[in-house]
Design an enzyme around this catalytic site. Structure first.
Site, PDB file in Angstrom:
ATOM      1  N   SER A  29      81.518  54.815 -88.997  1.00  0.00           N
ATOM      2  CA  SER A  29      81.427  55.611 -87.763  1.00  0.00           C
ATOM      3  C   SER A  29      81.668  54.771 -86.511  1.00  0.00           C
ATOM      4  CB  SER A  29      80.059  56.292 -87.675  1.00  0.00           C
ATOM      5  OG  SER A  29      79.049  55.320 -87.508  1.00  0.00           O
ATOM      6  N   ASN A  30      81.754  53.449 -86.647  1.00  0.00           N
ATOM      7  CA  ASN A  30      82.041  52.582 -85.488  1.00  0.00           C
ATOM      8  C   ASN A  30      83.520  52.591 -85.133  1.00  0.00           C
ATOM      9  OD1 ASN A  30      79.873  50.018 -86.900  1.00  0.00           O
ATOM     10  ND2 ASN A  30      79.319  51.712 -85.566  1.00  0.00           N
ATOM     11  N   LEU A  31      84.367  52.874 -86.133  1.00  0.00           N
ATOM     12  CA  LEU A  31      85.799  52.593 -85.967  1.00  0.00           C
ATOM     13  C   LEU A  31      86.498  53.545 -85.004  1.00  0.00           C
ATOM     14  CD1 LEU A  31      86.713  51.670 -89.651  1.00  0.00           C
ATOM     15  CD2 LEU A  31      85.957  50.180 -87.809  1.00  0.00           C
ATOM     16  N   GLN A  32      85.842  54.650 -84.656  1.00  0.00           N
ATOM     17  CA  GLN A  32      86.389  55.602 -83.680  1.00  0.00           C
ATOM     18  C   GLN A  32      86.518  54.966 -82.296  1.00  0.00           C
ATOM     19  OE1 GLN A  32      83.741  56.424 -81.597  1.00  0.00           O
ATOM     20  NE2 GLN A  32      84.125  58.430 -80.623  1.00  0.00           N
ATOM     21  N   CYS A  47      74.262  56.986 -77.516  1.00  0.00           N
ATOM     22  CA  CYS A  47      75.568  57.428 -77.997  1.00  0.00           C
ATOM     23  C   CYS A  47      75.480  57.891 -79.449  1.00  0.00           C
ATOM     24  CB  CYS A  47      76.600  56.321 -77.849  1.00  0.00           C
ATOM     25  SG  CYS A  47      77.026  56.006 -76.129  1.00  0.00           S
ATOM     26  N   ASP A 104      73.398  49.384 -75.983  1.00  0.00           N
ATOM     27  CA  ASP A 104      73.289  50.827 -75.802  1.00  0.00           C
ATOM     28  C   ASP A 104      71.838  51.272 -75.774  1.00  0.00           C
ATOM     29  OD1 ASP A 104      72.555  50.361 -78.345  1.00  0.00           O
ATOM     30  OD2 ASP A 104      73.861  51.835 -79.282  1.00  0.00           O
ATOM     31  N   ASN A 105      70.907  50.340 -75.560  1.00  0.00           N
ATOM     32  CA  ASN A 105      69.525  50.814 -75.499  1.00  0.00           C
ATOM     33  C   ASN A 105      68.795  50.195 -74.305  1.00  0.00           C
ATOM     34  OD1 ASN A 105      67.506  48.549 -76.457  1.00  0.00           O
ATOM     35  ND2 ASN A 105      69.357  48.368 -77.727  1.00  0.00           N
ATOM     36  N   GLY A 129      80.925  49.350 -78.880  1.00  0.00           N
ATOM     37  CA  GLY A 129      81.860  50.129 -78.077  1.00  0.00           C
ATOM     38  C   GLY A 129      82.396  49.362 -76.885  1.00  0.00           C
ATOM     39  N   LYS A 189      79.204  42.376 -87.879  1.00  0.00           N
ATOM     40  CA  LYS A 189      80.070  42.660 -86.718  1.00  0.00           C
ATOM     41  C   LYS A 189      80.446  41.387 -85.986  1.00  0.00           C
ATOM     42  CE  LYS A 189      78.819  47.330 -85.328  1.00  0.00           C
ATOM     43  NZ  LYS A 189      78.323  48.180 -84.239  1.00  0.00           N
ATOM     44  N   CYS A 231      65.480  66.663 -86.955  1.00  0.00           N
ATOM     45  CA  CYS A 231      66.609  66.414 -86.053  1.00  0.00           C
ATOM     46  C   CYS A 231      67.492  65.365 -86.734  1.00  0.00           C
ATOM     47  CB  CYS A 231      66.136  65.950 -84.676  1.00  0.00           C
ATOM     48  SG  CYS A 231      65.264  64.381 -84.688  1.00  0.00           S
TER      49      CYS A 231
END
Ligand SMILES: [Zn+2]
Length: 400
Positions: free
Chosen positions: A78-81, A201, A139-140, A50, A95, A358
Site C-alpha cells: 500500500s506504500n507504492l501508490q 493518511c 505523519d504523526n 510519502g 524502507k 472501524c
C-alpha cells in the site's frame, strides 16, 4: 529575508561531479560555490515514506553529500501508490535499506547513513546532532512535536511538510535564528489536535502525487538554506490545495507565549510526546476498558448470529469509501460523524446489543464512548478493527 549559507563549501568538485552537476553549476546563484556547499552538506530526512521518498531522491540527485535516513518501517504494497523511492521488489524489505539502494542508483556519490530505528527521546538528539538541517516526512503528531523540540534544542533548521488527501502544508521552523521573527511548529500549533479528530493518511488517505508537490518544496527550502540563496520559508506557511490548484503563503509569527521558544518557556527538555498527543482520548479509553472484543470473538459471535442463537448489530463506523475497500460481512455502515452529531440514535436502539468496529479501533472506541454515554451499557467494540479482521480471519480481502 535572505540568510547566510548554512554550510561551508567543500574544497573542490571532481571531474565526475562537475559533469553530473553541470545544470546547477551554470545557474549563477548556485554555481561552483553553491554546489560545493551541497557536497559538504549533511541532511537528515525523517521517514522514507510519502514525503521522504521524493525528498530523498531529489536531495540525492542535487548532490547533497551526506544523507541520513531515519526510518524503521518495512515496505508494504500500500506504500507504492506514493512512496516512489521503493519498488515492487522491495515489498517486505526495510524502507531505510530500500531507500539507500534507490539513492545509490540515482547518485552513487552520496554518502547515506541509515538510522534503522524508531526516533525517541533517547536517541533523537544524538541522531540529529551531526546534521545541518532536518527534513521531516513524519505523519504523526507525537514525532512531529518531538522533532520540533529536538531541532530547537540543537539550533537546527526544521523543514516541515504535511499532507492529507488533497491538501499540503510546508514551512521552515528555526526559532533560534537571530534577527528574524522565526516561529517554531508549536508557535503555529501550540496543542496537538484532540485524539481522533485529525485522521492520519492511513486513516484518511492521500493523493499520491501530493507527496511530490510538498516533498519537493521541502527539498527546495533545504537547498536554499544550505547554499544561502533565495528567501527561505522562515515565518511563512505555504498551503497547497491540489483540487483548486492554489498555493497560498501566510505569514506566521513567533508566539511570545510559546511553550518552547517563548519568553517563559515551560518545555525545557524533551517531554513524553505520546502522552502529550494521546493516541486515544480519555473518554474513549475509559469506554473501551472491559468492552473490547477480539476479531476471533467477533467471528464466533457472527457464527452464532447466523445460526440464530445470538442477536446483535455490527456497526462499521468508517466512511463509505473505506467500506467499499473491505468490510466485515454482516456489518452496517454508520460513520463516526453520525455518532458525534447524534443521528446515530435514529438508526440504533437499545433493543439489541451493539458491536462497533472501524479500521484499527481508534474511531470505534470514540463512537463507543458516545453510545455508553447514551446508556448503551452492553455495547462493545472490536480491537484492531477491520485491519485485524483481514489479517487474522479473512486474508482474501484487501487492506489499506
Ligand atoms: Zn515556538
Amino acid at each position: 529575508m535572505s540568510l547566510p549559507a548554512l554550510v561551508e563549501p567543500a574544497a573542490e568538485l571532481t571531474t565526475d561531479e562537475v559533469r553530473r552537476y553541470s545544470r546547477h553549476l551554470i545557474i549563477p546563484d548556485v554555481g561552483m560555490t553553491g554546489q560545493k556547499r551541497l557536497k559538504n552538506a549533511k541532511v537528515l530526512v525523517i521517514g522514507a515514506g510519502g514525503l521522504g521518498s521524493p525528498a530523498l531522491l531529489y536531495l540525492a540527485a542535487a548532490g547533497v553529500g551526506t544523507l541520513g535516513i531515519a526510518e524503521f518501517d518495512e515496505v508494504d504494497e500500500s506504500n507504492l501508490q506514493r512512496q516512489i523511492i521503493h519498488g515492487q521488489s522491495d515489498i517486505g524489505k526495510s524502507k531505510a535499506i530500500s531507500a539507500k539502494e534507490s539513492i545509490a542508483e540515482t547518485n552513487p556519490l552520496v554518502n547515506v547513513i541509515v538510522h534503522d530505528e524508531r526516533l525517541d527521546n533517547d536517541n533523537v538528539l544524538e541522531i540529529f546532532k551531526d546534521y545541518d538541517l532536518i527534513v521531516d516526512g513524519t505523519d504523526n503528531f507525537a514525532t512531529r512535536y518531538m522533532v520540533n523540540d529536538a531541532a530547537y534544542f540543537l539550533n537546527k533548521p526544521y523543514v516541515w511538510g504535511s499532507i492529507y488527501r488533497f491538501d499540503g502544508q510546508a514551512s521552515v521552523f528555526w526559532p533560534t535564528l537571530e534577527g528574524a521573527d522565526a516561529p517554531c511548529y508549536r508557535c503555529l500549533y501550540p496543542e496537538p489536535p484532540p485524539p481522533g479528530m485529525v485522521p492520519s493518511c492511513a486513516e484518511g488517505g492521500v493523493l499520491g502525487v501530493l507527496c511530490a508537490s510538498i516533498g519537493s518544496i521541502q527539498v527546495n527550502e533545504a537547498i536554499k538554506l544550505l547554499t544561502g540563496i533565495g528567501d527561505p520559508a522562515v515565518g511563512k506557511l505555504v498551503i497547497y490545495d491540489a483540487l483548486e490548484l492554489e498555493w497560498r503563503t501566510l505569514k506566521v509569527r513567533k508566539d511570545p507565549n510559546c511553550a518552547l521558544c517563548g519568553e517563559n518557556a515551560t518545555v525545557t527538555e524533551l517531554i513524553d510526546y505520546e502522552t502529550f498527543c494521546g493516541a486515544v482520548s480519555e473518554e474513549a479509553s475509559e469506554a473501551a476498558a472491559g468492552s473490547t472484543i477480539s476479531v476471533t470473538q467477533l467471528e464466533s459471535m457472527l457464527k452464532e448470529r447466523d445460526e440464530g442463537t445470538r442477536d446483535f448489530v455490527l456497526v462499521d463506523v468508517r466512511e463509505q469509501n473505506e467500506y467499499e475497500i473491505n468490510k466485515i460481512p454482516g456489518s452496517v455502515l454508520i460513520p463516526k460523524g453520525d455518532f458525534l452529531n447524534g443521528h446515530v440514535f435514529d438508526q440504533l436502539s437499545q433493543d439489541k446489543p451493539v458491536v462497533l468496529h472501524c479500521k484499527t479501533g481508534v474511531r470505534s472506541a470514540e463512537a463507543l464512548a458516545v453510545l455508553k454515554g447514551a446508556g448503551f451499557s452492553d455495547a462493545v467494540h472490536v480491537g484492531g478493527g477491520v485491519v485485524a479482521w483481514v489479517n487474522q480471519i479473512d486474508p482474501s480481502q484487501p487492506s489499506y
